[in-house]
Design an enzyme around this catalytic site. Sequence first.
Site, PDB file in Angstrom:
ATOM      1  N   THR A 195      -9.953   0.145  -9.774  1.00  0.00           N
ATOM      2  CA  THR A 195      -8.926  -0.704  -9.121  1.00  0.00           C
ATOM      3  C   THR A 195      -8.990  -1.761 -10.002  1.00  0.00           C
ATOM      4  O   THR A 195      -9.736  -2.157 -10.812  1.00  0.00           O
ATOM      5  CB  THR A 195      -9.379  -1.072  -7.647  1.00  0.00           C
ATOM      6  N   SER A 223      -7.905   0.971   3.330  1.00  0.00           N
ATOM      7  CA  SER A 223      -8.324   0.328   2.101  1.00  0.00           C
ATOM      8  C   SER A 223      -9.611  -0.620   2.337  1.00  0.00           C
ATOM      9  O   SER A 223      -9.741  -0.879   3.485  1.00  0.00           O
ATOM     10  CB  SER A 223      -7.218  -0.343   1.467  1.00  0.00           C
ATOM     11  N   ARG A 242       0.776  -1.233  -0.059  1.00  0.00           N
ATOM     12  CA  ARG A 242       0.001  -0.176  -0.108  1.00  0.00           C
ATOM     13  C   ARG A 242       0.842   1.143  -0.128  1.00  0.00           C
ATOM     14  O   ARG A 242       2.050   1.317   0.493  1.00  0.00           O
ATOM     15  CB  ARG A 242      -0.747  -0.043   1.092  1.00  0.00           C
ATOM     16  N   ASN A 264      -6.245   4.114  -7.195  1.00  0.00           N
ATOM     17  CA  ASN A 264      -7.508   4.479  -6.467  1.00  0.00           C
ATOM     18  C   ASN A 264      -8.458   5.024  -7.383  1.00  0.00           C
ATOM     19  O   ASN A 264      -9.104   3.873  -7.995  1.00  0.00           O
ATOM     20  CB  ASN A 264      -7.316   5.697  -5.546  1.00  0.00           C
ATOM     21  N   GLY A 282     -13.834  -1.832  -7.091  1.00  0.00           N
ATOM     22  CA  GLY A 282     -15.289  -1.195  -6.482  1.00  0.00           C
ATOM     23  C   GLY A 282     -15.215  -0.459  -5.465  1.00  0.00           C
ATOM     24  O   GLY A 282     -16.449   0.008  -4.905  1.00  0.00           O
ATOM     25  N   GLY A 283     -14.053   0.248  -4.644  1.00  0.00           N
ATOM     26  CA  GLY A 283     -14.090   1.271  -3.509  1.00  0.00           C
ATOM     27  C   GLY A 283     -14.894   0.317  -2.524  1.00  0.00           C
ATOM     28  O   GLY A 283     -14.479  -0.864  -2.096  1.00  0.00           O
TER      29      GLY A 283
HETATM   30  O1  DON Z   1      -7.933   0.826  -1.445  1.00  0.00           O
HETATM   31  C1  DON Z   1      -9.192   1.079  -1.640  1.00  0.00           C
HETATM   32  O2  DON Z   1     -10.149   0.809  -0.985  1.00  0.00           O
HETATM   33  C2  DON Z   1      -9.541   2.300  -2.823  1.00  0.00           C
HETATM   34  N1  DON Z   1      -8.530   2.820  -3.148  1.00  0.00           N
HETATM   35  C3  DON Z   1     -10.045   1.258  -3.999  1.00  0.00           C
HETATM   36  C4  DON Z   1     -10.618   1.935  -5.228  1.00  0.00           C
HETATM   37  C5  DON Z   1     -11.340   1.146  -5.814  1.00  0.00           C
HETATM   38  O3  DON Z   1     -11.696  -0.007  -5.838  1.00  0.00           O
HETATM   39  C6  DON Z   1     -11.840   1.871  -7.155  1.00  0.00           C
HETATM   40  N2  DON Z   1     -12.487   0.942  -7.936  1.00  0.00           N
HETATM   41  N3  DON Z   1     -13.242   0.557  -8.624  1.00  0.00           N
END
Ligand code: DON
Length: 575
Positions: free
Chosen positions: A386, A457, A103, A406, A478-479
């Site tokens: 991501t 994260s 990370r 991100n 997917g955040g």
């Molecule tokens: O680390 C995390 O949780 C976020 N930066 C992930 C971002 C993400 O999955 C965006 N995507 N679809």
Amino acid sequence: MKPYKLKYYLLALLLPALLISFVVSPNNQSKEIEFKNGAVVTAHGEASKVGLAILKDGGNAVDAAVAVQFALTVVYPNAGNIGGGGFMVYRSAKGEVNALDFRETAPAAASKDMYLDAQGNVIQNLSIYGHLSAGVPGSVDGMIKAHAKYGKLKWAVLLEPAIQLARKGFKITSMQAREMNKHRSDFIKYNQPGHNYLLKEGDWQEGDLLVQEDLAKTLELIRDKGRAGFYEGITAENIIKEMQFGKGLISREDLKNYKSIWRKPITGQYRGCKVISMPPPSSGGVCLLQLLKMVEPYDLKNMGWNSVKSIQLITEAERRVYADRSAYLGDPDFYKVPVEEMLDKTYLKNRMADFSFEKATPSSMVKPGNFGIPNKGMPKKESEQTTHFSIVDKEGNAVAITTTLNNSYGSHVFVQGSGFLLNDEMDDFSAKPGVPNLYGVTGGEANSIQPGKRMLSSMTPTIVEKDGHLFMVVGTPGGSTIITTVFQTIINVVDYNMGMQQAIDAGRVHFQWLPDVVQYEEIGVDSTTNFQLKQKGYATEVRNGIGRTDAILRTPSGLYQTGADKRGDDNAQGW
Ligand code: DON
């Protein structure tokens, strides 16, 4: 009524019901594909091919993963990266498990209030776009560490396919053309005039060749000099020049000091399976296991897939889990994350004690659990890009990597002369307690900005074991929806007996405490279920394209069934 009229009459009555059952049943048309000797599933066909070639050349899953990580930097610039970070979960064929944290970290010059104005309000977009949004990249150090511990093939061999793809170019897909066109104005806005690597005159079209010569040279430096090819020398100089141009904070020392870290994976049982996932600074493993343990006492199978009852149960568990996430999860090297307490059986049982199938518990009534630790501050919002890849080799060693810049294309800042994008991972910190980030999640003290600290994260690379054997390798972008998507993929297989592709094709539902709204893909919830959920007090809304899951399932006969998410260009290769 004449018999033929009766027939049409009955058909007219039955048709809506038939349509509904088609829409809501998990996709029975999903075609399951199986391989004998191993498989690679990634967000892009070219990267999957690279991984497979490495496996066929005698490389193991970690070798293939390293080659795929670099290949994705070239062919999937939205998220594939050397300018970002990620997590790897590993399980050897013999059952040894490990987790690598690569990370990003906050630069030494970062400070708690760096994204606030004089009035203490969050300055919009400062943590999402441009130079100040970038954390110190971890991917290159991560790949070097993974290879040094587990790799079999020579380092240089693993870089070669990415170098070739960058130098010779590859044909972009229609989705890629669309996305690069959509981001055109931001590529211009956040970069020095001159090299703008993903720009061309006019619009991109499907099949256009994307050649990245500067990136090829950077990859050669990494091939020849290892760590020093990125964290020192020309590449480091170019990063520093960027920081000077855009008033960013990353320094030479930050780059020199960056270290990826081996961590002990989070493990736990779910219906006889062992779940192995990412520990903090990811919230993924802890939240995934909390969710699984909270629903385990209930008979999900009998409730039915995405039925009113199962959605209620899962939503209520998610409500409580995301409340905890907001208060207690952060970088364990800076904040004592109460992992054991959060996964305690009695705690999780009590946490669900006030849940009822009669009506929704409003999120305002659910606070983070109490572990006798000061909880300073409420949660923040997370974006969309991501990437996750899953690999199994001939011996049965497995790798799950989720890696990111991100947001899609990260900070949108290209390192001039070096041809790669920098992340905007700083937005995953809580810029201010209670103010949502890009993904709508909030955070407090546990995830406040501090020099050298890793931002929290949701990435959840996960491996599941059954009867002492590898069972599943899974993960997704997917955040904040990552955790709930991985959770649903696991229950689709374990509770609903779906095949790997079917489990991924199935419509998804997401809930994260705040906002107090159940989001669902249209194919996932039928109108009757939606109506009944509303009657029970749940606010619902359609949200399309939740996650892009790439996974592998080992069948009882020992074959590898692949699942590549059709929501993206994702692709499975195997042999
Ligand atoms: O680390 C995390 O949780 C976020 N930066 C992930 C971002 C993400 O999955 C965006 N995507 N679809």
